[in-house]
Design an enzyme around this catalytic site. Structure first.
Site, PDB file in Angstrom:
ATOM      1  N   ARG A   1      35.028  47.441  30.294  1.00 48.59           N
ATOM      2  CA  ARG A   1      35.026  48.853  30.698  1.00 48.59           C
ATOM      3  C   ARG A   1      36.430  49.333  31.070  1.00 48.59           C
ATOM      4  O   ARG A   1      36.843  50.426  30.701  1.00 48.59           O
ATOM      5  CB  ARG A   1      34.085  49.051  31.881  1.00 48.59           C
ATOM      6  CG  ARG A   1      32.608  48.899  31.511  1.00 48.59           C
ATOM      7  CD  ARG A   1      31.793  48.957  32.786  1.00 48.59           C
ATOM      8  NE  ARG A   1      30.376  49.010  32.541  1.00 48.59           N
ATOM      9  CZ  ARG A   1      29.598  47.934  32.428  1.00 48.59           C
ATOM     10  NH1 ARG A   1      30.121  46.723  32.475  1.00 48.59           N
ATOM     11  NH2 ARG A   1      28.294  48.064  32.239  1.00 48.59           N
TER      12      ARG A   1
ATOM     13  N   ASP B   1      39.619  39.737  22.741  1.00 48.79           N
ATOM     14  CA  ASP B   1      38.407  39.605  23.562  1.00 48.79           C
ATOM     15  C   ASP B   1      37.532  38.557  22.907  1.00 48.79           C
ATOM     16  O   ASP B   1      37.698  38.273  21.714  1.00 48.79           O
ATOM     17  CB  ASP B   1      37.666  40.961  23.622  1.00 48.79           C
ATOM     18  CG  ASP B   1      36.723  41.029  24.818  1.00 48.79           C
ATOM     19  OD1 ASP B   1      36.032  40.025  25.097  1.00 48.79           O
ATOM     20  OD2 ASP B   1      36.679  42.066  25.491  1.00 48.79           O
TER      21      ASP B   1
ATOM     22  N   ARG C   1      42.961  40.146  38.264  1.00 49.87           N
ATOM     23  CA  ARG C   1      42.921  39.196  39.366  1.00 49.87           C
ATOM     24  C   ARG C   1      44.203  38.366  39.364  1.00 49.87           C
ATOM     25  O   ARG C   1      44.735  38.033  38.289  1.00 49.87           O
ATOM     26  CB  ARG C   1      41.716  38.249  39.238  1.00 49.87           C
ATOM     27  CG  ARG C   1      40.395  38.868  39.660  1.00 49.87           C
ATOM     28  CD  ARG C   1      40.382  39.203  41.158  1.00 49.87           C
ATOM     29  NE  ARG C   1      39.142  39.819  41.603  1.00 49.87           N
ATOM     30  CZ  ARG C   1      38.937  41.137  41.702  1.00 49.87           C
ATOM     31  NH1 ARG C   1      39.887  41.988  41.372  1.00 49.87           N
ATOM     32  NH2 ARG C   1      37.784  41.606  42.134  1.00 49.87           N
TER      33      ARG C   1
ATOM     34  N   ASP D   1      49.096  44.556  40.574  1.00 48.62           N
ATOM     35  CA  ASP D   1      48.309  45.121  41.680  1.00 48.62           C
ATOM     36  C   ASP D   1      47.579  44.008  42.428  1.00 48.62           C
ATOM     37  O   ASP D   1      46.994  44.245  43.473  1.00 48.62           O
ATOM     38  CB  ASP D   1      47.293  46.135  41.119  1.00 48.62           C
ATOM     39  CG  ASP D   1      46.531  46.874  42.218  1.00 48.62           C
ATOM     40  OD1 ASP D   1      47.180  47.297  43.198  1.00 48.62           O
ATOM     41  OD2 ASP D   1      45.291  47.013  42.113  1.00 48.62           O
TER      42      ASP D   1
ATOM     43  N   GLU E   1      46.273  36.688  48.289  1.00 46.87           N
ATOM     44  CA  GLU E   1      46.325  38.011  48.919  1.00 46.87           C
ATOM     45  C   GLU E   1      45.902  37.896  50.376  1.00 46.87           C
ATOM     46  O   GLU E   1      45.024  37.099  50.708  1.00 46.87           O
ATOM     47  CB  GLU E   1      45.382  38.978  48.189  1.00 46.87           C
ATOM     48  CG  GLU E   1      45.874  39.324  46.799  1.00 46.87           C
ATOM     49  CD  GLU E   1      44.983  40.339  46.077  1.00 46.87           C
ATOM     50  OE1 GLU E   1      44.138  40.982  46.722  1.00 46.87           O
ATOM     51  OE2 GLU E   1      45.148  40.463  44.848  1.00 46.87           O
TER      52      GLU E   1
ATOM     53  N   HIS F   1      46.762  45.927  45.681  1.00 44.18           N
ATOM     54  CA  HIS F   1      45.363  45.771  45.218  1.00 44.18           C
ATOM     55  C   HIS F   1      44.564  47.041  45.519  1.00 44.18           C
ATOM     56  O   HIS F   1      43.566  47.029  46.233  1.00 44.18           O
ATOM     57  CB  HIS F   1      44.692  44.536  45.844  1.00 44.18           C
ATOM     58  CG  HIS F   1      43.442  44.129  45.088  1.00 44.18           C
ATOM     59  ND1 HIS F   1      42.970  42.837  45.040  1.00 44.18           N
ATOM     60  CD2 HIS F   1      42.562  44.857  44.346  1.00 44.18           C
ATOM     61  CE1 HIS F   1      41.857  42.779  44.312  1.00 44.18           C
ATOM     62  NE2 HIS F   1      41.594  44.013  43.884  1.00 44.18           N
TER      63      HIS F   1
HETATM   64  C1  MLT Z   1      37.004  45.189  41.840  1.00 49.72           C
HETATM   65  O1  MLT Z   1      36.749  44.011  41.624  1.00 49.72           O
HETATM   66  O2  MLT Z   1      36.307  46.091  41.367  1.00 49.72           O
HETATM   67  C2  MLT Z   1      38.137  45.545  42.751  1.00 49.72           C
HETATM   68  O3  MLT Z   1      38.815  44.424  43.161  1.00 49.72           O
HETATM   69  C3  MLT Z   1      37.580  46.353  43.837  1.00 49.72           C
HETATM   70  C4  MLT Z   1      38.304  46.511  45.123  1.00 49.72           C
HETATM   71  O4  MLT Z   1      39.498  46.576  45.234  1.00 49.72           O
HETATM   72  O5  MLT Z   1      37.585  46.599  46.110  1.00 49.72           O
END
Ligand code: MLT
Length: 320
Positions: free
Chosen positions: A151, A171, A232, A256, A261, A284
């Site tokens: 998505r 993919d 991630r 990000d 973290e 993030h």
């Molecule tokens: C996610 O997995 O959709 C994001 O890491 C969401 C977030 O930052 O809470």
């Protein structure tokens, strides 16, 4: 039904859950032992989390626990296998923040190309350097390689198409509809690494994708390529990436997310990767727009309502 929300959560969602008859307890500061204690005390049937990690101890603490909802898309912060063993279902909110993540990624692409962060910092320090910053390559006609056309990858590709970029993706599945809609081409990861000017990662975190981009992959990129990661932290070998940028093998990066973290309640961050010139870091926050957080909250309410009405677990990621 008792619900514990162990993170920040839209006020709208809290009210909607209460209106639907749930008893809602919320404490965004809960983590580790404190979460376990709160689970024990509330004996909640459902737990809602965003960044808070959920381990086996927390799962064991509430004898009534049936459902853990990740108010977001990724669920690598939850021990889904331990939950399955305890017949606790974990559900997520897929796609609800896809546009927000795509928007941040596109913003970072432009920021890297135009060196917007460095420009702003120079101006704050009283430095005017029109000549030094007059070397952007532009996005039009450049190639974007999307690793993972789910998505978020789709929303990014759609926006990049409007910038007249060439589009590649890799993919595990081929999506002919999106290929026809956007003119995006499926290639191997090696081809994508070699051809793309911007490479953006949109794969789930966890064991399968750990260090998907390591020294060998970085070595295949062009010296001008920008690498982006709003998925991630562990997907990139950060140390190898920092070395590749410093040695000029790769042009730069925007992150990000990070391999390690801080907890949501912690405000100290020490990761040498963000000290590397040509690395732009954000906190993030890909999913953190009003639109996305409202959509996520609505989906959490939908999941709870569905469970209450039918016992069904919507978007369950650890079904037997
Ligand atoms: C996610 O997995 O959709 C994001 O890491 C969401 C977030 O930052 O809470």
């Amino acid at each position: 039904m008792k619900i514990l929300i162990a993170d920040k959560f839209e006020e709208f969602g809290v009210s909607a859950l209460k209106e639907s008859g749930c008893e809602v307890m919320q404490d965004p500061s809960l983590e580790a032992d404190a979460l376990t204690q709160a689970m024990k005390k509330t004996a909640c049937e459902a737990l809602v989390v965003r960044s808070t990690k959920v381990n086996a101890d927390a799962l064991d603490a509430s004898p009534n626990l049936r459902l853990v909802i990740r108010a977001g898309s990724g669920y690598d912060t939850i021990d889904t296998a331990a939950a399955a063993q305890r017949k606790v279902r974990v559900c997520n909110c897929p796609g609800m923040n896809a546009v927000a993540v795509a928007e941040l990624t596109l913003g970072l692409m432009i920021a890297l190309d135009r060196r917007i962060v460095d420009q702003a910092l120079d101006l704050r320090n009283g430095v005017w350097n029109k000549k030094g910053y007059a070397k952007a390559r532009g996005l039009k006609g450049r190639t974007l390689g999307v690793v993972g056309l789910g998505r978020i990858g789709y929303e990014l590709a759609k926006r990049a198409a409007a910038f007249d970029m060439n589009l590649l993706y890799t993919d595990v599945v081929q999506n002919k509809n999106i290929e026809n809609q956007l003119g995006i081409r499926k290639v191997t990861l090696d081809q994508l690494l070699a051809e793309a000017d911007f490479i953006s990662l949109h794969v789930p975190g966890g064991g399968d994708t750990k260090h998907l981009i390591g020294p060998a992959e970085l070595a295949k990129m062009k010296p001008t390529t920008f690498l982006l990661n709003c998925s991630r932290g562990g997907v990139i070998d950060e140390k190898a990436m920092a070395d590749a940028i410093k040695s000029g093998t790769v042009g730069g990066a925007a992150l990000d997310v990070y391999e390690i973290e801080p907890a949501a309640t912690d405000n100290v961050f020490k990761d040498p990767v963000v000290d590397v010139p040509s690395v732009y870091g954000t906190h993030h926050v890909g999913a953190s727009t009003d639109q996305a957080q409202m959509a996520v909250a609505q989906e959490v309410v939908h999941i709870v309502q569905t469970y209450k009405d039918s016992g069904e677990f919507l978007h369950c990621v650890n079904a037997e």
